[in-house]
Design a protein around this motif. Structure first.
Motif, PDB file in Angstrom:
ATOM      1  N   THR A 111       0.834  -1.201   0.000  1.00 47.75           N
ATOM      2  CA  THR A 111       0.000   0.000   0.000  1.00 47.75           C
ATOM      3  C   THR A 111       0.869   1.251   0.000  1.00 47.75           C
ATOM      4  OG1 THR A 111      -1.512  -1.269   1.376  1.00 47.75           O
ATOM      5  CG2 THR A 111      -1.968   1.068   1.166  1.00 47.75           C
ATOM      6  N   THR A 112       1.911   1.239   0.825  1.00 52.73           N
ATOM      7  CA  THR A 112       2.814   2.389   0.911  1.00 52.73           C
ATOM      8  C   THR A 112       3.493   2.662  -0.430  1.00 52.73           C
ATOM      9  OG1 THR A 112       3.237   2.080   3.271  1.00 52.73           O
ATOM     10  CG2 THR A 112       4.934   3.242   2.024  1.00 52.73           C
ATOM     11  N   ILE A 113       3.937   1.593  -1.091  1.00 49.70           N
ATOM     12  CA  ILE A 113       4.586   1.757  -2.396  1.00 49.70           C
ATOM     13  C   ILE A 113       3.602   2.375  -3.393  1.00 49.70           C
ATOM     14  CG2 ILE A 113       5.564   0.512  -4.384  1.00 49.70           C
ATOM     15  CD1 ILE A 113       6.736  -1.484  -2.320  1.00 49.70           C
ATOM     16  N   GLY A 114       2.369   1.877  -3.378  1.00 48.45           N
ATOM     17  CA  GLY A 114       1.347   2.409  -4.267  1.00 48.45           C
ATOM     18  C   GLY A 114       1.074   3.880  -4.015  1.00 48.45           C
ATOM     19  N   LEU A 116       3.030   6.024  -2.523  1.00 49.18           N
ATOM     20  CA  LEU A 116       4.234   6.807  -2.815  1.00 49.18           C
ATOM     21  C   LEU A 116       4.389   7.007  -4.320  1.00 49.18           C
ATOM     22  CD1 LEU A 116       6.607   8.121  -1.344  1.00 49.18           C
ATOM     23  CD2 LEU A 116       7.833   5.950  -1.482  1.00 49.18           C
ATOM     24  N   ALA A 117       4.140   5.929  -5.085  1.00 53.00           N
ATOM     25  CA  ALA A 117       4.222   6.014  -6.547  1.00 53.00           C
ATOM     26  C   ALA A 117       3.227   7.048  -7.054  1.00 53.00           C
ATOM     27  CB  ALA A 117       3.922   4.651  -7.162  1.00 53.00           C
ATOM     28  N   ASN A 118       2.041   7.015  -6.485  1.00 56.57           N
ATOM     29  CA  ASN A 118       1.008   7.955  -6.895  1.00 56.57           C
ATOM     30  C   ASN A 118       1.407   9.402  -6.578  1.00 56.57           C
ATOM     31  OD1 ASN A 118      -1.820   8.338  -7.838  1.00 56.57           O
ATOM     32  ND2 ASN A 118      -2.025   9.210  -5.787  1.00 56.57           N
ATOM     33  N   ALA A 119       1.923   9.616  -5.366  1.00 56.78           N
ATOM     34  CA  ALA A 119       2.310  10.974  -4.957  1.00 56.78           C
ATOM     35  C   ALA A 119       3.442  11.506  -5.835  1.00 56.78           C
ATOM     36  CB  ALA A 119       2.723  10.985  -3.485  1.00 56.78           C
ATOM     37  N   LEU A 120       4.439  10.662  -6.104  1.00 57.62           N
ATOM     38  CA  LEU A 120       5.577  11.114  -6.907  1.00 57.62           C
ATOM     39  C   LEU A 120       5.159  11.341  -8.366  1.00 57.62           C
ATOM     40  CD1 LEU A 120       8.384   8.843  -5.402  1.00 57.62           C
ATOM     41  CD2 LEU A 120       8.015  11.272  -4.968  1.00 57.62           C
ATOM     42  N   SER A 121       4.276  10.489  -8.891  1.00 57.65           N
ATOM     43  CA  SER A 121       3.773  10.687 -10.253  1.00 57.65           C
ATOM     44  C   SER A 121       3.046  12.018 -10.351  1.00 57.65           C
ATOM     45  CB  SER A 121       2.792   9.582 -10.652  1.00 57.65           C
ATOM     46  OG  SER A 121       3.425   8.336 -10.606  1.00 57.65           O
ATOM     47  N   LYS A 122       2.248  12.309  -9.332  1.00 58.49           N
ATOM     48  CA  LYS A 122       1.504  13.574  -9.307  1.00 58.49           C
ATOM     49  C   LYS A 122       2.429  14.784  -9.331  1.00 58.49           C
ATOM     50  CE  LYS A 122      -3.071  13.073  -7.240  1.00 58.49           C
ATOM     51  NZ  LYS A 122      -3.739  13.143  -5.922  1.00 58.49           N
ATOM     52  N   ILE A 128       9.017   4.061 -11.874  1.00 61.00           N
ATOM     53  CA  ILE A 128       8.972   2.658 -12.278  1.00 61.00           C
ATOM     54  C   ILE A 128       8.935   1.784 -11.021  1.00 61.00           C
ATOM     55  CG2 ILE A 128      10.338   0.766 -13.300  1.00 61.00           C
ATOM     56  CD1 ILE A 128      11.077   2.542 -15.556  1.00 61.00           C
ATOM     57  N   LEU A 129       7.999   0.846 -10.987  1.00 61.14           N
ATOM     58  CA  LEU A 129       7.924  -0.066  -9.851  1.00 61.14           C
ATOM     59  C   LEU A 129       8.644  -1.366 -10.177  1.00 61.14           C
ATOM     60  CD1 LEU A 129       4.176   0.314  -8.742  1.00 61.14           C
ATOM     61  CD2 LEU A 129       6.190   1.509  -7.878  1.00 61.14           C
ATOM     62  N   ALA A 130       9.379  -1.882  -9.209  1.00 57.57           N
ATOM     63  CA  ALA A 130      10.054  -3.172  -9.381  1.00 57.57           C
ATOM     64  C   ALA A 130       9.430  -4.185  -8.426  1.00 57.57           C
ATOM     65  CB  ALA A 130      11.546  -3.023  -9.086  1.00 57.57           C
ATOM     66  N   ALA A 131       8.829  -5.227  -8.981  1.00 53.91           N
ATOM     67  CA  ALA A 131       8.136  -6.229  -8.156  1.00 53.91           C
ATOM     68  C   ALA A 131       9.136  -7.274  -7.669  1.00 53.91           C
ATOM     69  CB  ALA A 131       7.012  -6.875  -8.950  1.00 53.91           C
ATOM     70  N   GLU A 144       0.775  -4.775  -9.151  1.00 54.12           N
ATOM     71  CA  GLU A 144       0.255  -4.443 -10.485  1.00 54.12           C
ATOM     72  C   GLU A 144      -0.991  -3.563 -10.384  1.00 54.12           C
ATOM     73  OE1 GLU A 144       0.210  -8.551 -12.177  1.00 54.12           O
ATOM     74  OE2 GLU A 144       1.082  -7.527 -13.909  1.00 54.12           O
ATOM     75  N   ILE A 145      -1.828  -3.875  -9.415  1.00 57.43           N
ATOM     76  CA  ILE A 145      -3.043  -3.071  -9.221  1.00 57.43           C
ATOM     77  C   ILE A 145      -2.668  -1.626  -8.892  1.00 57.43           C
ATOM     78  CG2 ILE A 145      -5.086  -2.768  -7.749  1.00 57.43           C
ATOM     79  CD1 ILE A 145      -5.098  -5.870  -7.437  1.00 57.43           C
ATOM     80  N   TRP A 146      -1.671  -1.474  -8.009  1.00 54.91           N
ATOM     81  CA  TRP A 146      -1.232  -0.123  -7.632  1.00 54.91           C
ATOM     82  C   TRP A 146      -0.555   0.595  -8.793  1.00 54.91           C
ATOM     83  CZ3 TRP A 146      -2.883   2.702  -3.790  1.00 54.91           C
ATOM     84  CH2 TRP A 146      -3.380   2.080  -2.634  1.00 54.91           C
ATOM     85  N   ALA A 147       0.172  -0.165  -9.621  1.00 58.85           N
ATOM     86  CA  ALA A 147       0.825   0.438 -10.783  1.00 58.85           C
ATOM     87  C   ALA A 147      -0.233   0.995 -11.730  1.00 58.85           C
ATOM     88  CB  ALA A 147       1.698  -0.593 -11.498  1.00 58.85           C
ATOM     89  N   ASP A 148      -1.324   0.244 -11.909  1.00 57.97           N
ATOM     90  CA  ASP A 148      -2.456   0.685 -12.728  1.00 57.97           C
ATOM     91  C   ASP A 148      -3.039   1.970 -12.187  1.00 57.97           C
ATOM     92  OD1 ASP A 148      -2.644  -1.057 -14.746  1.00 57.97           O
ATOM     93  OD2 ASP A 148      -4.404  -2.162 -13.997  1.00 57.97           O
ATOM     94  N   ARG A 149      -3.320   1.944 -10.882  1.00 53.91           N
ATOM     95  CA  ARG A 149      -3.953   3.089 -10.231  1.00 53.91           C
ATOM     96  C   ARG A 149      -3.113   4.343 -10.332  1.00 53.91           C
ATOM     97  NH1 ARG A 149      -5.543   0.672  -4.488  1.00 53.91           N
ATOM     98  NH2 ARG A 149      -6.997  -0.854  -5.309  1.00 53.91           N
ATOM     99  N   SER A 150      -1.814   4.187 -10.170  1.00 49.48           N
ATOM    100  CA  SER A 150      -0.960   5.385 -10.171  1.00 49.48           C
ATOM    101  C   SER A 150      -0.340   5.602 -11.552  1.00 49.48           C
ATOM    102  CB  SER A 150       0.106   5.284  -9.083  1.00 49.48           C
ATOM    103  OG  SER A 150       0.751   4.043  -9.157  1.00 49.48           O
ATOM    104  N   LYS A 151      -0.768   4.805 -12.505  1.00 51.78           N
ATOM    105  CA  LYS A 151      -0.347   4.944 -13.904  1.00 51.78           C
ATOM    106  C   LYS A 151       1.167   4.940 -14.068  1.00 51.78           C
ATOM    107  CE  LYS A 151      -4.568   7.461 -15.007  1.00 51.78           C
ATOM    108  NZ  LYS A 151      -5.027   7.434 -13.576  1.00 51.78           N
ATOM    109  N   CYS A 152       1.829   3.994 -13.426  1.00 52.24           N
ATOM    110  CA  CYS A 152       3.254   3.883 -13.698  1.00 52.24           C
ATOM    111  C   CYS A 152       3.606   2.471 -14.155  1.00 52.24           C
ATOM    112  CB  CYS A 152       4.114   4.338 -12.528  1.00 52.24           C
ATOM    113  SG  CYS A 152       3.556   3.876 -10.951  1.00 52.24           S
ATOM    114  N   GLU A 153       4.771   2.393 -14.752  1.00 52.15           N
ATOM    115  CA  GLU A 153       5.199   1.123 -15.319  1.00 52.15           C
ATOM    116  C   GLU A 153       5.643   0.190 -14.191  1.00 52.15           C
ATOM    117  OE1 GLU A 153       8.461  -0.491 -18.583  1.00 52.15           O
ATOM    118  OE2 GLU A 153       8.289   1.646 -18.186  1.00 52.15           O
ATOM    119  N   ILE A 154       5.421  -1.115 -14.405  1.00 51.55           N
ATOM    120  CA  ILE A 154       5.898  -2.086 -13.423  1.00 51.55           C
ATOM    121  C   ILE A 154       6.796  -3.098 -14.125  1.00 51.55           C
ATOM    122  CG2 ILE A 154       3.722  -3.385 -13.652  1.00 51.55           C
ATOM    123  CD1 ILE A 154       4.182  -4.322 -10.721  1.00 51.55           C
ATOM    124  N   ILE A 155       7.917  -3.417 -13.479  1.00 50.92           N
ATOM    125  CA  ILE A 155       8.819  -4.440 -14.004  1.00 50.92           C
ATOM    126  C   ILE A 155       8.686  -5.665 -13.111  1.00 50.92           C
ATOM    127  CG2 ILE A 155      11.229  -5.042 -14.481  1.00 50.92           C
ATOM    128  CD1 ILE A 155      10.141  -2.779 -16.298  1.00 50.92           C
TER     129      ILE A 155
END
Ligand code: GDP
Length: 297
Positions: A111-114, A116-122, A128-131, A144-155
């Motif tokens: 949840t925190t990663i999601g 954070l990704a969202n805040a930084l994207s904004k 880029i998220l690394a799983a 992957e769900i969080w990557a979708d929500r915050s519209k960032c790429e996931i590896i």
């Protein structure tokens, strides 16, 4: 406002008790400081930090000639804010920078990663998220769900693959696509410290080799509702791998907000973010003054 709501339980329980205790005193004496210290310890601040706060308070009361117990609260707020200040900012100076997120399962890591990704994207950063929690298939799916929500790429790679290899891929992708921040999820299995240490040192070797001059953060996610246990986890992870900062989650669900002090003052590790709810914007950069304000207002 969110932080005020998030700290309601701590404020009502801990600060509320301090307030009523202070009201029961007509003058400032040793007994008052003793009771205060006890309430701070009960509020998960930790013994050494509670002692330190009271010592500082005694000195300030003496120096400033304060006689009225009702004036203690505002002094306490100042002392706490001062104690919490320093090191709270995330270092993301280079592009790419890399954030390794560690912590045991269930603390709120994904949840925190999601969030954070969202805040930084904004903020306009390319994330880029690394799983790299390859131990659980569910962890990869969640991310992957969080990557979708915050519209960032996931590896990602398949379950069971080498976490260091996933991070290597993410770094290559970040370089190729000029990303600003790589956020890496990692597996959290503290019960096998040797394994965890080996895995994290392998990851760190890859990062140091591929990004020798990048800004690097190693954030440990801790669940505030676990109180002293969270403090113990911080000590263990610090020993195992070194950390640059803490994300303290679930402050909204607990009266144990005092652990912020136990971590920052007691262990000397800066708190960089706090989680005050389950929604995407419920992760906040840690602001010592706002935190102290929210506790005492
Ligand atoms: P992980 O196993 O560490 O990756 O944990 P998750 O990210 O899956 O989170 C575990 C649970 O904690 C989920 O139900 C989250 O919604 C919840 N959670 C995470 N952060 C917070 C927070 O700051 N406040 C509250 N109330 N719940 C949170």
């Amino acid at each position: 406002k969110k932080i005020k709501e998030g700290l309601k339980k701590t404020r009502d329980a801990v600060v509320g008790q301090i307030d009523s205790m202070l009201k029961s005193f007509t003058k400032i004496d040793d007994e008052l400081f003793e009771e205060l210290e006890e309430l701070l310890v009960m509020g998960d601040v930790g013994v050494p930090t509670a002692e330190k706060i009271c010592k500082e308070l005694r000195e300030r009361v003496k120096k400033e000639g304060i006689k009225d117990p009702s004036e203690i609260t505002s002094l306490l707020k100042e002392i706490i804010a001062d104690m919490l200040r320093g090191g709270e900012e995330l270092d993301l100076a280079t592009s790419p920078s890399i954030i390794l997120v560690i912590g045991v399962n269930g603390v709120g890591k994904t949840t925190t990663i999601g969030k954070l990704a969202n805040a930084l994207s904004k903020e306009g950063k390319k994330v880029i998220l690394a799983a790299a929690d390859t131990f659980r298939a569910a962890a990869i799916e969640q991310l992957e769900i969080w990557a979708d929500r915050s519209k960032c790429e996931i590896i990602k790679q398949k379950e069971g693959s080498d976490p260091a290899a996933v991070i290597y891929d993410a770094i290559s992708a970040a370089k190729a696509r000029q990303a600003d921040v790589i956020i890496c999820d990692t597996a959290g299995r503290l019960h096998n410290k040797k394994h965890l240490m080996d895995e994290l040192s392998k990851i760190n070797r890859v990062i140091d080799r591929e990004l020798p001059d990048a800004s690097k953060e190693k954030l440990l996610v801790l669940d505030a509702t676990t109180g002293q246990n969270a403090v113990n986890q911080a000590e263990q992870f610090r020993e195992a791998t070194g950390i640059t900062g803490i994300v303290l989650t679930k402050l909204d669900g607990t009266a144990k907000g005092g652990v912020v002090l136990a971590i920052k003052d007691g262990l000397g590790i800066p708190v960089k973010y706090i989680g005050v709810g389950e929604q995407i914007d419920d992760l906040q950069p840690f602001n010592p003054d706002a935190f102290a304000d929210a506790l005492f207002s």
